[in-house]
Design a protein around this motif. Structure first.
Motif, PDB file in Angstrom:
ATOM      1  N   ILE A  88      26.225 -13.147 -18.758  1.00  0.00           N
ATOM      2  CA  ILE A  88      25.437 -14.342 -19.063  1.00  0.00           C
ATOM      3  C   ILE A  88      23.982 -13.977 -19.323  1.00  0.00           C
ATOM      4  CG2 ILE A  88      24.481 -16.465 -18.058  1.00  0.00           C
ATOM      5  CD1 ILE A  88      27.206 -16.869 -16.687  1.00  0.00           C
ATOM      6  N   LEU A  89      23.411 -13.139 -18.457  1.00  0.00           N
ATOM      7  CA  LEU A  89      21.999 -12.775 -18.619  1.00  0.00           C
ATOM      8  C   LEU A  89      21.771 -11.985 -19.902  1.00  0.00           C
ATOM      9  CD1 LEU A  89      21.308 -11.809 -14.904  1.00  0.00           C
ATOM     10  CD2 LEU A  89      20.479 -13.855 -16.092  1.00  0.00           C
ATOM     11  N   ASN A  90      22.704 -11.099 -20.266  1.00  0.00           N
ATOM     12  CA  ASN A  90      22.602 -10.364 -21.525  1.00  0.00           C
ATOM     13  C   ASN A  90      22.607 -11.317 -22.710  1.00  0.00           C
ATOM     14  OD1 ASN A  90      22.340  -7.739 -20.702  1.00  0.00           O
ATOM     15  ND2 ASN A  90      24.497  -7.225 -20.891  1.00  0.00           N
ATOM     16  N   GLU A  91      23.545 -12.259 -22.704  1.00  0.00           N
ATOM     17  CA  GLU A  91      23.685 -13.172 -23.834  1.00  0.00           C
ATOM     18  C   GLU A  91      22.486 -14.111 -23.945  1.00  0.00           C
ATOM     19  OE1 GLU A  91      25.870 -14.641 -27.188  1.00  0.00           O
ATOM     20  OE2 GLU A  91      25.826 -12.770 -26.044  1.00  0.00           O
ATOM     21  N   CYS A  92      21.877 -14.443 -22.813  1.00  0.00           N
ATOM     22  CA  CYS A  92      20.684 -15.289 -22.852  1.00  0.00           C
ATOM     23  C   CYS A  92      19.547 -14.625 -23.626  1.00  0.00           C
ATOM     24  CB  CYS A  92      20.213 -15.617 -21.436  1.00  0.00           C
ATOM     25  SG  CYS A  92      21.218 -16.858 -20.592  1.00  0.00           S
ATOM     26  N   LEU A  93      19.512 -13.298 -23.606  1.00  0.00           N
ATOM     27  CA  LEU A  93      18.441 -12.571 -24.289  1.00  0.00           C
ATOM     28  C   LEU A  93      18.494 -12.755 -25.796  1.00  0.00           C
ATOM     29  CD1 LEU A  93      18.482  -9.211 -22.286  1.00  0.00           C
ATOM     30  CD2 LEU A  93      16.750 -11.008 -22.160  1.00  0.00           C
ATOM     31  N   VAL A  94      19.656 -13.107 -26.336  1.00  0.00           N
ATOM     32  CA  VAL A  94      19.779 -13.268 -27.785  1.00  0.00           C
ATOM     33  C   VAL A  94      20.039 -14.728 -28.170  1.00  0.00           C
ATOM     34  CG1 VAL A  94      20.546 -10.909 -28.146  1.00  0.00           C
ATOM     35  CG2 VAL A  94      22.248 -12.678 -27.724  1.00  0.00           C
ATOM     36  N   ARG A  95      19.934 -15.626 -27.193  1.00  0.00           N
ATOM     37  CA  ARG A  95      20.089 -17.053 -27.463  1.00  0.00           C
ATOM     38  C   ARG A  95      18.808 -17.790 -27.063  1.00  0.00           C
ATOM     39  NH1 ARG A  95      25.966 -19.608 -26.911  1.00  0.00           N
ATOM     40  NH2 ARG A  95      27.310 -17.772 -27.068  1.00  0.00           N
ATOM     41  N   GLU A  96      18.736 -19.051 -27.442  1.00  0.00           N
ATOM     42  CA  GLU A  96      17.562 -19.856 -27.100  1.00  0.00           C
ATOM     43  C   GLU A  96      17.744 -20.524 -25.742  1.00  0.00           C
ATOM     44  OE1 GLU A  96      16.744 -22.510 -30.279  1.00  0.00           O
ATOM     45  OE2 GLU A  96      16.298 -20.913 -31.711  1.00  0.00           O
TER      46      GLU A  96
END
Length: 241
Positions: A163-171
């Protein structure tokens, strides 16, 4: 209801109006800090269940608590629609985690959420009454002003890390709040420390006295899940620093 299980979807059991909510999430980890803390938040804020995770990657398990059957991966909201909570009370395999992560964050984006906060434990010998954080740089500085310490280095695995990784490339802003916790038993003190950190940072007022006074009940209710985490922690999730 489709006959086949999907890759992953948030199945809404109740339609509510959400107002760009901040999302607090807890998954199985050291001391079961996440589930214990999120369960307490749900009770104190009188949140209502609004959905569950459906996925062919979830183990075929269900949860009984005080004789009541409930889905092991649930979504909640407060009455104002400003706060959501995600609680998962089963250990997850590595297979399919990306599908679960995408489903959670797609749902969060659909609801207009800009922030997801994962509560978790770091396996240790004993709790030190301190809350730690990992987030983007500007937020870390703000948290330091609220007596939440930065983690100098480490790594997060499993669904919290995904989740934290994906947050880095999402708004959407991804944050994790951590506490050192008992690695073999439910740790209500560590959960209490994280809720008190949330109180400071988000100007909330969630009473944690029950967590301190009902250690035996919490230990009893979560002991089986804690044992399953101990058995599978190397292949599921963890925080190391």
């Amino acid at each position: 209801m489709p006959k086949e299980f999907p890759e992953a979807e948030v199945f809404e059991t109740k339609k509510v109006e959400l107002k760009s909510p901040v999302i607090f999430a807890g998954f199985v980890g050291a001391g079961l800090v996440g589930p214990v803390a999120i369960n307490h938040i749900i009770q104190k804020l009188e949140m209502e269940e609004i959905g569950v995770m459906r996925s062919k990657y979830l183990p075929p398990s269900t949860v009984f608590m005080r004789g009541r059957l409930r889905h092991p991966f649930r979504f909640y909201a407060n009455k104002k629609g400003t706060i959501c909570a995600i609680i998962c009370e089963i250990t997850l395999r590595m297979e399919g985690l990306y599908s679960l992560v995408s489903s959670i964050l797609d749902w969060a984006a659909e609801k207009g959420s800009k922030e997801i906060v994962i509560l978790d434990g770091v396996a240790g010998v004993e709790h030190d009454n301190k809350a730690y954080c990992a987030a983007e740089e500007d937020l870390v500085r703000t948290m330091a002003d609220k007596d939440i310490s930065m983690i100098p280095q480490g790594f997060i695995t499993g669904i919290p890390g995904g989740i934290l990784n994906e947050c880095l490339v999402r708004e959407i802003q991804g944050i994790t709040l951590l506490a050192k916790a008992n690695k073999i038993a439910p740790d209500s003190a560590a959960a209490s420390t994280l809720i008190e950190a949330l109180n400071r940072f988000y100007d909330m007022n969630i009473d944690t006295k029950d967590l301190q006074e009902e250690k035996d009940r919490i230990h009893s209710e979560f002991s089986e899940l804690s044992q399953k985490y101990v058995e599978h922690r190397e292949e599921t999730s963890g925080m190391y620093m």
